[in-house]
Design an enzyme around this catalytic site. Structure first.
Site, PDB file in Angstrom:
ATOM      1  N   GLU A   1       0.765  -1.010   0.101  1.00  0.00           N
ATOM      2  CA  GLU A   1       0.042  -0.168   0.011  1.00  0.00           C
ATOM      3  C   GLU A   1       0.872   1.360  -0.159  1.00  0.00           C
ATOM      4  OE1 GLU A   1      -2.592   0.405   3.153  1.00  0.00           O
ATOM      5  OE2 GLU A   1      -3.785   2.316   2.282  1.00  0.00           O
TER       6      GLU A   1
ATOM      7  N   MET B   1       0.557  -2.790   8.635  1.00  0.00           N
ATOM      8  CA  MET B   1      -0.131  -2.689   7.310  1.00  0.00           C
ATOM      9  C   MET B   1      -1.108  -4.056   7.488  1.00  0.00           C
ATOM     10  SD  MET B   1      -0.932  -1.694   4.575  1.00  0.00           S
ATOM     11  CE  MET B   1      -2.199  -2.607   3.452  1.00  0.00           C
TER      12      MET B   1
ATOM     13  N   GLU C   1      -5.434  -2.838  12.839  1.00  0.00           N
ATOM     14  CA  GLU C   1      -5.191  -3.834  11.528  1.00  0.00           C
ATOM     15  C   GLU C   1      -6.002  -5.167  11.529  1.00  0.00           C
ATOM     16  OE1 GLU C   1      -3.394  -2.178   9.697  1.00  0.00           O
ATOM     17  OE2 GLU C   1      -2.352  -0.933  10.926  1.00  0.00           O
TER      18      GLU C   1
END
Ligand code: TRP
Ligand code: ZN
Length: 881
Positions: free
Chosen positions: A128, A270, A305
């Protein structure tokens, strides 16, 4: 590093892709300097395609080594491959075809930490927002959802562990010391959620049984020898999984859930499907190495997350303009989780402090943008406090508007309607309109319009008619690219607090829509009349911070003091005291600017003492209330012609005034809050430590306070207390034998623990005063610092630039020059982190003229450099504009 091309991306230019990639097969032959990536893509023409359009795949720094269509090599004349794209002018005129793309990449050369890179000899990925195109040519956009099967081959000695998204399928030996593993993720996902990790890591494991009885194997992977430091993260994970089932009805959907902690990471963590990758700072903790704040951050980020699995992964974003669709919503969910796990009141106050410290300056400066931006040059620069934190506030307001029950119905509908899709903010708003029958079009401006609305309130009481009147006016200041603003729908939660401290009932209300304790402002001006009010109440407004606005209330000071003592809404009670402190600090800083001594009201100083000792309040709340508004908070409230030295002097003076007149009671309280053994990271224990450390800060601010802080440091049995004492010593008594000694002791003890040494760097980087510039320069050469690691850069340079007002803003501009030099040096390796550092200049126009000029010069040196990255150029040009 890619240099800037000046290209701008616009929301209105969105077009569905001509091609889809329903299936993606990837084979990695891992080697540090030369990794081969074979992508086998099933490509389909989409409904959007007209005729036989060219196939254009994104790349970034790639080298193509092989290309086949339906198993046959492609003639070089039939395609064009550059480092940043692969164009096949006339792909097969068929419904679907197979494309094989082989590329070669060098993970060990990847210093940007985007794509496939190496961290501490571990292979890991970060895709990302647009990192996947640094691995292979692809339709690297979030609306291309594909089912991935990934085969990893590596040397067994170097990488005994081979992980990718989804469930493990197969593994085995390849001979000559190599082995392989195959992973399959059945859920179609965008490329930004792809992840691979390979290396030699330790782990801890656990199990989770979902509400419907599915068994999930949970593993947290960390550097060998650090396994014990992962237990708190694992515990937070299990609590997150349970909470999402209970509060949102969301279950986990794969057989395994893996978390990997790596040392080199551009952001916090992430949410890659089934394989979350974390900055090790947000995984590793025990009492010896982590502070209570670290524990709270770990809990929040693990939850964040994990929650992305539904809000982000199962339902993803159509394009990057919709980033807040996953981020704002997921921050809202992690805020609620932490509020449930800890103290709701304390959590809310902390959230508001963060919003004001990070989002307000963004919204009020040159980098202002709507929660859903309409244009960007570099998407990496839009992972902002506005998208995340204000985005969360907007979701919270939807809940306020609809109430808990309808909000949950809306979320259920969102999951039902959009599961497996790449959605938009319009889709999100529509589910709430559908379940409630409300029209949210005016409300939707919160997504589309930048800037912090201001609400000004005048109060009046008419004893004869028994009326209490609020005159409320809203305005939205202009921001870059939007000079004219439309009127917003602002939900203002309120209470009218009577003389007994209780909320007063009213018989009728006129002038605005008022429901469930919320005034709905929709017009520029509302005159709201409450009838049946015999005595003048104190108006408690924007309760729970129901709207992310700035607020000016013409209310009598005695009402503010009253609210600070009695408001039943804990946020407003904190806010009233905070506002009184801010007002006093602004006045004192004006005096300091004019060379006059500060004077503070006895009642204010006394109230600080009363709050400190109020046993009916949680210790954590008392600690927050006693923490004076930060220098940057005061600067923001002053607004223009800022002199950070005058603000610092005012804050020092109030600290000393409070400490001096409450010395005895603070000392007694401090002594009563002895260190708790054994240590527990729970919120109540952390709150007691926070109060004790806040009291230490006051007591140690007195001239003879160094020995107390030194003994606090020496007797500390956990990092929270040790770091707090080190901070107090080196900020309140810099250069004292006690401070010098404590810094040396800390260094000697933790030299080999980089994450702990970050605290040592941060404390020194935030040392107030003109000496900090040279101190930070000298620390650039310390073995604890490294320009290659983002955590080190943020600890030393980031802290200096954003957490040291008197150092960064040194009148001669030396602080600005230091940061500008670092931005230029760093961007060659890591433009994303460099650009983030450059945002430290964003409030430069609010400074007094002398500093403004120095800051502008520093910005101009950055922008004059040749071959700037898109990341840094974008920030610097918007900041100067
Ligand atoms: N999506 C991640 C989160 O909010 C953050 C993220 C975006 C990120 N871009 C990144 C993390 C780049 C590391 C590097 O949870
Ligand atoms: Zn996120």
């Amino acid at each position: 590093m890619r240099t800037d091309t000046g290209q701008v991306f616009r929301l209105e230019d969105y077009r569905a892709s001509d091609y889809l990639i329903p299936l993606t097969g990837l084979t990695f032959r891992l080697s540090p300097g030369r990794t081969v990536v074979i992508a086998e893509l099933t490509i389909e023409r989409s409904d959007a395609a007209r005729g036989n359009p060219p196939l254009i795949l994104d790349g970034d720094g790639l080298k193509l080594t092989r290309l086949k269509i339906d198993g046959k090599s492609v003639d070089p004349s039939a395609y064009e491959a550059s480092s940043d794209r692969l164009v096949i002018a006339e792909p097969p005129n068929a419904e679907r075809f197979q494309l094989l793309v082989e590329t070669e990449i060098a993970p060990s050369q990847n210093t940007e930490l985007m794509g496939l890179y190496r961290s501490n000899d571990v292979y890991c990925t970060q895709c990302e927002a647009e990192g996947f195109r640094r691995i292979t040519y692809f339709l690297d956009r979030p609306d291309i959802l594909s089912v991935y099967t990934v085969r990893i081959e590596a040397e067994r000695a170097e990488a005994p562990l081979l992980l990718a998204n989804g469930n493990p399928m197969e593994s085995g030996d390849l001979g000559s010391g190599r082995h392989f593993a195959v992973w399959h993720d059945p859920f179609p996902k965008p490329s930004y959620l792809f992840a691979l990790v390979a290396g030699d890591l330790g782990h801890i494991e656990d199990r989770f049984v979902t509400a419907s009885g599915r068994q999930v194997a949970l593993t947290v992977y960390v550097e060998r020898g650090k396994e014990k430091l992962a237990t708190y993260a694992m515990d937070a994970l299990k609590r997150s999984m349970r909470w999402d089932e209970e509060m949102f009805g969301r279950e986990y959907d794969l057989e395994v859930f893996n978390i990997v902690a790596v040392s080199d990471f551009n952001m916090g963590a992430m949410e890659n499907k089934g394989l979350n990758v974390f900055n090790d700072k947000y995984v590793l903790a025990n009492e010896e190495t982590a502070t209570d704040a670290d524990f709270a951050n770990i809990e929040a980020i693990i939850a964040h997350e994990y929650f992305h699995n539904w809000t982000g992964n199962r339902i993803t974003c159509r394009d990057w303009f919709q980033l807040c669709l996953k981020e704002g919503l997921t921050v809202y969910r992690d805020h609620e989780f932490s509020a449930d796990q800890r103290s709701r009141a304390v959590k809310r106050i902390a959230e508001v402090r963060t919003l004001r410290a990070h989002q307000f300056p963004e919204d009020q400066g040159p980098l202002a943008h709507p929660v859903r931006p309409r244009r960007y040059r570099e998407i990496n620069n839009f992972y902002t406090a506005t998208v995340y934190e204000k985005g969360s506030e907007v979701v919270r307001m939807i809940r306020t508007l609809l109430g808990a029950e309808q909000f949950r119905q809306g979320m259920d509908l969102y999951f039902e309607r959009h599961d497996g899709q790449a959605a938009t903010i319009e889709d999100f708003l529509k589910v709430f309109e559908d379940v409630s029958g409300r029209d949210l079009s005016q409300f939707s401006l919160w997504y589309h319009q930048a800037g912090t609305p201001n609400v000004a309130v005048k109060t009046a009481h008419n004893a004869a008619t028994q009326e209490f009147i609020l005159e409320i006016e809203q305005s939205v200041p202009p921001t870059p690219s939007e000079s004219r603003k439309r009127l917003m729908h602002i939900p203002l939660a309120f209470g009218l607090v009577g003389p007994d401290g209780k909320d007063m009932p009213y018989s009728d209300v006129d002038g605005a829509n008022v429901e469930n304790g919320v005034i709905h402002l929709r017009k520029r001006r509302h005159v709201v009349r409450f009838s049946g009010i015999a005595q003048r109440p104190a108006a408690s407004l924007n309760r729970g911070f129901s709207a992310p606005i700035t607020f000016s209330v013409a209310q009598r000071p005695e009402n503010q003091f009253f609210l600070a003592r009695h408001d039943s809404d804990p946020f407003c009670r904190w806010e009233a005291f905070n506002a009184l402190q801010t007002e006093a600090l602004i006045a004192a800083s004006r005096n300091a600017f004019g060379g006059k001594a500060a004077e503070f009201k006895g009642e204010l100083v006394e109230l600080a003492g009363a709050i400190a000792g109020d046993e009916t309040l949680e210790p954590a709340y008392r600690a927050l209330a006693l923490t004076l508004p930060g220098e940057a908070d005061i600067a923001r409230d002053i607004g223009t012609n800022i002199d950070p030295d005058a603000i610092f002097a005012a804050r020092e003076a109030l600290t000393i005034a409070i400490a001096t007149s409450n010395r005895e009671s603070f000392s007694a309280l401090y002594a009563g809050l002895r260190t708790e053994v054994p240590f527990s990271p729970d919120a109540a224990s952390a709150g007691r430590r926070a109060l004790r450390n806040t009291l230490l800060d006051f007591l140690a601010a007195l001239r003879d306070g160094a020995p107390l802080a030194a003994s606090h440091f020496k007797t500390a049995t956990n990092m929270t207390d040790r770091a707090a004492a080190l901070r107090v010593l080196s900020h309140r008594h810099p250069g004292s034998p006690e401070a010098v000694d404590a810094l040396a002791t800390f260094d000697a003890r933790y030299r080999s623990d980089a994450l702990v040494m970050d605290k040592w760097l941060m404390i020194q980087a935030s040392t107030p005063g003109p000496g900090a510039v040279d101190l930070v320069r000298s620390l650039l050469d310390h073995p604890a610092f490294s320009m290659a690691n983002p955590n080190r850069v943020r600890a030393l340079i980031g802290t200096f630039a954003t957490g040291n007002q008197t150092g960064f803003h040194r009148p001669d501009g030396a602080g600005y020059r230091l940061v500008a030099e670092t931005v230029l040096a760093l961007e060659k390796q890591n433009p994303q982190v460099a650009a983030r550092l450059a945002t430290a200049f964003r409030s430069w126009r609010a400074l007094e003229p002398g500093r403004q000029e120095k800051a502008r010069e520093a910005l101009l040196t950055i922008s004059a450099a040749s071959g700037l990255s898109t990341d840094v150029r974008d920030i610097v040009e918007r900041t100067l504009a």
